[in-house]
Scaffold this active site. Sequence first.
Site, PDB file in Angstrom:
ATOM      1  CE1 TYR A  37     -67.361  14.807  34.515  1.00  0.00           C
ATOM      2  CE2 TYR A  37     -68.473  12.701  34.677  1.00  0.00           C
ATOM      3  CZ  TYR A  37     -67.430  13.469  34.201  1.00  0.00           C
ATOM      4  OH  TYR A  37     -66.478  12.902  33.398  1.00  0.00           O
ATOM      5  CD  GLN A  38     -75.475  18.651  33.656  1.00  0.00           C
ATOM      6  OE1 GLN A  38     -76.648  18.979  33.571  1.00  0.00           O
ATOM      7  NE2 GLN A  38     -74.832  18.032  32.694  1.00  0.00           N
ATOM      8  CD  GLU A  92     -66.965   7.341  28.660  1.00  0.00           C
ATOM      9  OE1 GLU A  92     -66.087   8.084  29.142  1.00  0.00           O
ATOM     10  OE2 GLU A  92     -68.164   7.415  28.961  1.00  0.00           O
ATOM     11  CD1 TRP A 142     -71.140   4.140  33.372  1.00  0.00           C
ATOM     12  CD2 TRP A 142     -70.898   1.920  33.401  1.00  0.00           C
ATOM     13  NE1 TRP A 142     -69.806   3.861  33.136  1.00  0.00           N
ATOM     14  CE2 TRP A 142     -69.626   2.506  33.140  1.00  0.00           C
ATOM     15  CE3 TRP A 142     -70.991   0.535  33.467  1.00  0.00           C
ATOM     16  CZ2 TRP A 142     -68.472   1.734  32.949  1.00  0.00           C
ATOM     17  CZ3 TRP A 142     -69.843  -0.223  33.272  1.00  0.00           C
ATOM     18  CH2 TRP A 142     -68.606   0.377  33.028  1.00  0.00           C
ATOM     19  CG  ASP A 143     -70.015   6.268  37.081  1.00  0.00           C
ATOM     20  OD1 ASP A 143     -70.331   5.992  35.921  1.00  0.00           O
ATOM     21  OD2 ASP A 143     -69.099   7.048  37.365  1.00  0.00           O
ATOM     22  CE  LYS A 200     -62.145   8.152  29.883  1.00  0.00           C
ATOM     23  NZ  LYS A 200     -63.439   8.840  29.800  1.00  0.00           N
ATOM     24  CD  GLN A 201     -64.025   3.623  31.134  1.00  0.00           C
ATOM     25  OE1 GLN A 201     -64.003   4.700  30.548  1.00  0.00           O
ATOM     26  NE2 GLN A 201     -64.878   3.361  32.104  1.00  0.00           N
TER      27      GLN A 201
HETATM   28  O1  IFM Z   1     -69.261   6.678  33.649  1.00  0.00           O
HETATM   29  C1  IFM Z   1     -67.961   7.155  33.568  1.00  0.00           C
HETATM   30  C2  IFM Z   1     -67.369   6.660  32.278  1.00  0.00           C
HETATM   31  O2  IFM Z   1     -67.309   5.255  32.260  1.00  0.00           O
HETATM   32  C3  IFM Z   1     -65.991   7.232  32.096  1.00  0.00           C
HETATM   33  N1  IFM Z   1     -66.060   8.682  32.083  1.00  0.00           N
HETATM   34  C4  IFM Z   1     -66.586   9.218  33.323  1.00  0.00           C
HETATM   35  C5  IFM Z   1     -67.967   8.664  33.619  1.00  0.00           C
HETATM   36  C6  IFM Z   1     -68.461   9.175  34.979  1.00  0.00           C
HETATM   37  O3  IFM Z   1     -67.651   8.710  36.020  1.00  0.00           O
END
Ligand code: IFM
Length: 646
Positions: free
Chosen positions: A204-205, A352, A210-211, A467-468
């Site tokens: 994730y660097q 996603e 968007w978090d 997924k979410q």
């Molecule tokens: O931004 C999120 C994404 O909604 C789900 N996968 C991980 C990302 C980083 O937390």
Amino acid sequence: VERFASYDDLHLLVQKYIVRGEEPRTIELHTGIDGRVWSLNGEHFRACKPVGSEEYLGMECRTGEFDISIDVMGSYVIEGGTIEDHRLRCEDREMIHEYSIRISPEKPVTLIQYVSVFTSNDTEDPKKSARETVRRAQRLGYQVLKDEHKKRWDTVWDVSDVRIDGDIFSQAALRFNLYQNIIATPAHTDTLPIGARGLSCQAYQGAAFWDQEMFNMPMFLFTQPEVARNILTYRYKTLSGAREKARNLGYTGAFYAWISGKTGEELCPSFFFKDVFTGRPIHNHFNDWQIHVSPDIVYAIKLYYEATGDWEFIVRYGAEIIFEVARFLWSRAHFKKDKNRYEIIRVLGPDEYHENVDNNGFTNYQCRFALSFAESVYQRLKKENPSEYYLVAEKIGLEGTEVDDWCDMQRKLYLPEPDPHNRIIEQFDGFFDLEDTTPEQLERRILDNHEYWGWPNGIAVETQVSKQADVIQLMNLHPLFEKKVVRANFDYYEPRTQHGSSLSPSAYAIAAARIGYIEKAYTYFKEGTTIDLWSTAKAESGGTFIGGIHTAACGAAWQMIVFGFAGMRLAEDELIFEPVLPELWEKVSFTLFYRGNRLTVSFTKESMYVTAYEENPDSVDVRIGCNIVKIGPGSHEIVQYGDLRL
Ligand code: IFM
């Protein structure tokens, strides 16, 4: 062992080891600097030069990718014990002091280390700055540094703490998350992102998703608004990366990176996961189809403006972002002549697993919101700040006809509505035609624990398993959906959601609290706040390590309390609360900044208590249930719920 990364001096790390022997013996104590650091692209440093003397150890490193200098300097103080031998081991990328020390029950040994890290991003001469920091630290000594660090933290906790009475576990879990959100956020600068895994995951660097705006920022907005401003200004300072991304893909305006580092360029690789069966990389489209990040940033800017009233920010930074995002959205949408409407096709919504979908409800509503805000900012700026308007319009070559296009798109953008019979919104076109199953049933089809469930041929792709939170996330952001609509969608989507992202439980907790599913909200609260405490999230997916601290979930812990259990929303010029408490909790209290005023809010199952600080410049209108109270500086109000519920 006691150690801290000083919050008072961000370049300073301090640690203290005390070793006591139960009987006399000789111990080996090795301490120093290890420059062997690996990142996603291999060896992180192209060069590493150990430097040092008896007094200091140092490492001068240069990163491979951007040729940034990183200087680490450390000094070591040993007290007590009897040093029998000392060697300085200096190898390729390591500088280590090795001591043999005689200790006894009466003669413990104490090692204190002062280490400083500076990069060429921070200062012109990182080596000099690191050396000076270490010298200052040595001069002041451990206790003074610790006191300064603590003093700084006290001021942050004074505004950030949330108290839960009646449930010590929830209290501890919550504070853990608030703490992680704070330390992940580069509050001191407006040029750095909040890493979606803090600094703890190489894939994730240290970069923003968007978090940052949707999950991390709101806590700062209402506790340290100046930090929220920095977070948003970072998006202004990375506009050129977003413009370049749009241009590269054939669009105009600003398409923000899915994974955005210091420069705003897209860091998300096209091949993120791999097929664990064939070993072949999977071409995911997180980077080029997950367009909702751009309107999400506009959403956050509007929220910031509503909570602070900081129009100057909009004039100086916000307007340019907003116009460029509107421009991008218009260039990205398709006008369907036969239907006389705009559609947004080939996207990924928050869920996603389903890539390449059309008219994702979350995305379309966010786009409409961004376009409508763009229109109102355009009108106001032109009227109230004509010279600033002229400057920005000239800078980005804005034409009046473009604004007409945005307005047209806003009016004619297709928004999937709740079905009139069952009130459910379809997550995207054709979602209801997919196989209707649950994550539990799907799990039985797994052949390899690490297989990726999503695009293009994972087990979830042809099913309704998300997924979410997706539609539910949309409903949390837009209170225009009535409770009965939220409830219908909650009931439908909850059993079909895997919560395969750490962003999901909090969204369900907030929605559950709003619709009166209080104990469910509590269950999701516990799930959301223990992701990192219990390490419950999967650390690997499709062959990629995605573990580390889930900073979005940490930021969302605050939102579960304030937007969820306290039910806070912003209306035009007032704060609305609709509080509920789970069985176990007796009282919740927190601090809130709203338009320059500081409030303390506490609520129990019977009443809500709001106090305004003496120094507040204005009174604040607060609506609790259907009771509206005006709270002037230095005053307070108690509202008994009775039958005041909305
Ligand atoms: O931004 C999120 C994404 O909604 C789900 N996968 C991980 C990302 C980083 O937390």
